[in-house]
Scaffold this active site. Sequence first.
Site, PDB file in Angstrom:
ATOM      1  N   ARG A 265       0.816  -1.214  -0.012  1.00 39.79           N
ATOM      2  CA  ARG A 265       0.104   0.032   0.202  1.00 39.79           C
ATOM      3  C   ARG A 265       1.056   1.073  -0.039  1.00 39.79           C
ATOM      4  NH1 ARG A 265      -3.113  -2.908  -1.559  1.00 39.79           N
ATOM      5  NH2 ARG A 265      -5.394  -3.278  -0.700  1.00 39.79           N
TER       6      ARG A 265
ATOM      7  N   ASP B  13       4.626   0.263  -6.984  1.00 41.01           N
ATOM      8  CA  ASP B  13       3.525   0.055  -7.824  1.00 41.01           C
ATOM      9  C   ASP B  13       2.078   0.793  -7.196  1.00 41.01           C
ATOM     10  OD1 ASP B  13       1.756  -1.187 -10.066  1.00 41.01           O
ATOM     11  OD2 ASP B  13       0.978  -2.432  -8.320  1.00 41.01           O
TER      12      ASP B  13
ATOM     13  N   GLU C 209      -3.369   8.405  -5.306  1.00 42.06           N
ATOM     14  CA  GLU C 209      -3.584   7.616  -6.572  1.00 42.06           C
ATOM     15  C   GLU C 209      -4.997   8.066  -7.290  1.00 42.06           C
ATOM     16  OE1 GLU C 209      -3.431   3.201  -6.120  1.00 42.06           O
ATOM     17  OE2 GLU C 209      -1.426   3.522  -5.316  1.00 42.06           O
TER      18      GLU C 209
ATOM     19  N   HIS D  60      -0.523   0.918  -9.928  1.00 40.77           N
ATOM     20  CA  HIS D  60      -1.192   0.078  -9.298  1.00 40.77           C
ATOM     21  C   HIS D  60      -1.737  -1.097 -10.114  1.00 40.77           C
ATOM     22  CE1 HIS D  60      -3.673  -0.249  -5.240  1.00 40.77           C
ATOM     23  NE2 HIS D  60      -3.229  -1.342  -5.619  1.00 40.77           N
TER      24      HIS D  60
END
Length: 328
Positions: free
Chosen positions: A239, A263, A268, A287
């Site tokens: 996360r 990632d 986001e 992600h």
Amino acid sequence: MQAFLFRAAFDRIAERLPAVAPDLDVVVLEPDGALSLNGAAFDPAQLKPEVWWLSLEAFGPQRREYFGRLRDSEDARWVQTVFAGVEHPSFKPLARDGLRVTNSSAQAPAIAEYVVIHALSLLHPIEAQARHQVAHEWKPVDFREVGQSRWLIVGFGNIGREIAARAKAFGAHVEAVRRSPGAEGLADAVSTIADLPSRLPQADVVVLACALNDDTRDLANAGFFAAMKPGSILINIGRGGLLDEDALRVSLDSDKPGHAVLDVFKTEPLPADSWIWDHPKIRVTPHASNRGALTGARGETLFLENLGRYVRGAPLLNPVNPGDIGVG
């Protein structure tokens, strides 16, 4: 027994349902918001499902409607989610008595491949070899073999174990970091978060694969980076909140870590003006480490397996501790 599924999710598994749960009544949420059962209109007042599947459709345009019904349902007994993590606050209504929650391990193989492929491409001098090719230079480049590397995997659930299996196939030494220091078959050693200051200096590859909670928020901070081995690789597929992005920016200048593969991020989508995009030592993906071609099919198979177990009264796969739900 009733289940409540989205139309698209139902269509993907409809042919396999009778063999798993022949007496199950599946109420379908249609794209227009109407309900149906066996192709006929269904009275919303009769909706009392025990089984809920938070498939990908549950996080699309009809999210509010589906989650609202689930939140208010007194009949829900089991929820299967498509995600591995359930710490997001939106899951908090699932942390209640009488409701079992299971998460997904379907994405674990894809995420493990993502981690290992990025790590191998950074451990091996591919970029240096490419530069010599462009320059038409016949210059061999020595390299350290993967079997000499040490991997520290923070979080050793389904994803962490899949990563370990692939790293060990190359002969790497793998150490797991988890809550319990007990032995773990896939790991050469096991430690806890409290041990990180003494374990990070030996690690060539550090993977953040743990859940986000009060104990792990900003786990990768200035002190964490200072303890890392110069030139090491940091990969975050957990996360965004696990990592202090400002501290990482400073630490990259000290080559601790030497490279970061990210990632997930605190914000986001990652803002277009973020410094992270253009940093020469960072690889950014949106992600998307779970987007393997087989992830969806594995998720459907997992739901059907657990559905069969639920009908038989057998233990469910991937049960979630209620204390881990909605804590992020």
